[in-house]
Motif scaffolding. Structure first.
Motif, short mmCIF file in Angstrom:
data_model
loop_
_atom_site.label_atom_id
_atom_site.label_comp_id
_atom_site.label_asym_id
_atom_site.label_seq_id
_atom_site.Cartn_x
_atom_site.Cartn_y
_atom_site.Cartn_z
N LEU A 121 -9.26 -1.05 2.02
CA LEU A 121 -8.15 -0.62 2.87
C LEU A 121 -6.85 -1.32 2.46
N TYR A 122 -6.95 -2.60 2.09
CA TYR A 122 -5.76 -3.35 1.68
C TYR A 122 -5.15 -2.74 0.42
N GLU B 148 -5.43 0.18 -0.72
CA GLU B 148 -4.90 1.52 -0.43
C GLU B 148 -3.60 1.43 0.36
N LYS B 149 -3.58 0.61 1.42
CA LYS B 149 -2.42 0.55 2.31
C LYS B 149 -1.26 -0.24 1.72
N TYR C 234 3.18 -7.25 5.20
CA TYR C 234 1.86 -7.09 5.81
C TYR C 234 1.99 -6.57 7.23
N SER D 11 2.89 -2.87 7.14
CA SER D 11 2.01 -1.98 6.37
C SER D 11 1.06 -1.13 7.20
N GLY D 12 0.75 -1.59 8.42
CA GLY D 12 -0.27 -0.90 9.22
C GLY D 12 -1.68 -1.27 8.84
N MET D 13 -1.82 -2.36 8.06
CA MET D 13 -3.13 -2.79 7.60
C MET D 13 -4.06 -3.16 8.76
N ALA E 143 -5.22 -0.15 10.48
CA ALA E 143 -6.17 0.59 9.65
C ALA E 143 -7.58 0.02 9.77
#
Length: 337
Positions: free
Chosen positions: A162-163, A165-166, A318, A321-323, A326
């Protein structure tokens, strides 16, 4: 956005931290709170003529976390330490993120205690991004959890995917399990059990699992996310850093050998500068604790002011980012469901 910065953490604190915060406030135009011994911080600000830097404030914290303190208990024992006070700002919602170059173990323990893990996450993981052939690779975990279960490694793989990708914009990041061989039968019981869980997640389409990867293949671009326990990950990270410094030093000596080699260096200086920049820790700044419900950025203990500025940049990115959201939205994958 407001970033809490532990001004007393790191080998070069508070000078490098304060100077890095000054640069960050001037560059990124976000609010920054320097947490630490106010007299020392104010003296540095005065020496640099930065007492009235817009967006930069100071919060007094009389104590500090020593690298020899017990990571598991130090923040309870020293509630007025700069790290504890900064973490408490994030906990209370008075800051959006924290940056610290202090003890990794203490920061992880504090992040877990004050900020909490995302629901469903078993362990927060330290996840630096390293250069590799044709791109970058995320190493997860790089030192936060020296003892892991197979479930932890599965979660590291999902969160790392996920990291990349995001944050890094990698489509279908390739997740590899760092092992002592590429065959699926390789490894100790932990690696074998983790392989089965990661493969099942790959078969279910939750991650793009590419199997076992050997340590030598990680810098060669075998995967986008390299999954390992914190002990192996930290050894790999420090080894790669050491080899990079050694190689850079040896190449420099070759070019300094005589007038001819010095002239040859001038011809390829641009390429050498670009090569060196790939291994510039200062440009990276730090690494996030992925899996914590608030942005927590761990800067390298030897960070200079440029590194601290970039660690603050990382905290800002960070948060935006919406991490974290997600991970919350994909929490079922963390359990292999």
């Amino acid at each position: 956005m407001k970033i809490a910065v532990d001004a007393m953490g790191g080998d070069n604190a508070p000078e490098a931290v304060v100077c890095g915060a000054i640069r960050a406030a001037q560059t990124f135009h976000e609010e920054i709170v320097l947490v630490g011994q106010e007299d020392k911080i104010q003296a540095i600000l005065a020496a640099h003529g930065a007492q009235n830097t817009p967006g930069l404030t100071v919060l007094h914290a009389p104590d500090l976390v020593d690298m020899h303190d017990d990571p598991a208990t130090v923040l309870r024992a020293k509630p007025q330490s700069s790290m504890a006070v900064a973490l408490n700002l994030v906990k209370k919602g008075e800051a959006d993120a924290i940056v610290s170059a202090g003890s990794t173990g203490a920061l992880l323990a504090g992040a877990t205690l004050f900020c909490k893990r995302i629901k469903g996450v078993r362990r927060g993981a330290l996840a630096p991004v390293m250069p590799c052939k044709n791109g970058q690779v995320l190493l997860i975990d790089a030192g936060a959890n020296t003892e892991c279960t197979a479930e932890y490694l599965l979660q590291f793989g999902v969160m790392g995917s996920l990291y990349m990708e995001k944050i890094k914009g990698v489509q279908r990041p390739r997740v590899g399990l760092v092992n002592n061989g590429s065959e699926d039968s390789k490894g100790d019981p932990l690696r074998k059990e983790a392989y089965a869980l990661l493969k099942a997640a790959g078969d279910a389409g939750q991650i793009h699992f590419v199997g076992n990867v050997e340590g030598r293949d990680v810098p060669l671009g075998a995967c986008d996310v390299a999954v390992c326990d914190g002990f192996a990950g930290n050894v790999m990270l420090k080894t790669i850093e050491g080899v990079a410094k050694f190689m850079a030093g040896e190449i420099k000596q070759v070019f300094l050998a005589n007038l001819g080699t010095k002239l040859a260096y001038l011809a390829c200086k641009k390429g050498m500068d670009e090569f060196r920049s790939q291994f510039d820790q200062d440009a990276v700044g730090g690494a996030p604790f992925i899996g914590i419900s608030r942005p927590v950025i761990k800067a390298h203990g030897s960070s200079n002011e440029i590194a601290f500025m970039n660690a603050i940049r990382q905290a800002i990115e960070y948060k935006k980012s919406g991490m974290i959201e997600a991970i919350e939205a994909n929490v079922c994958q963390l359990a292999g469901q």
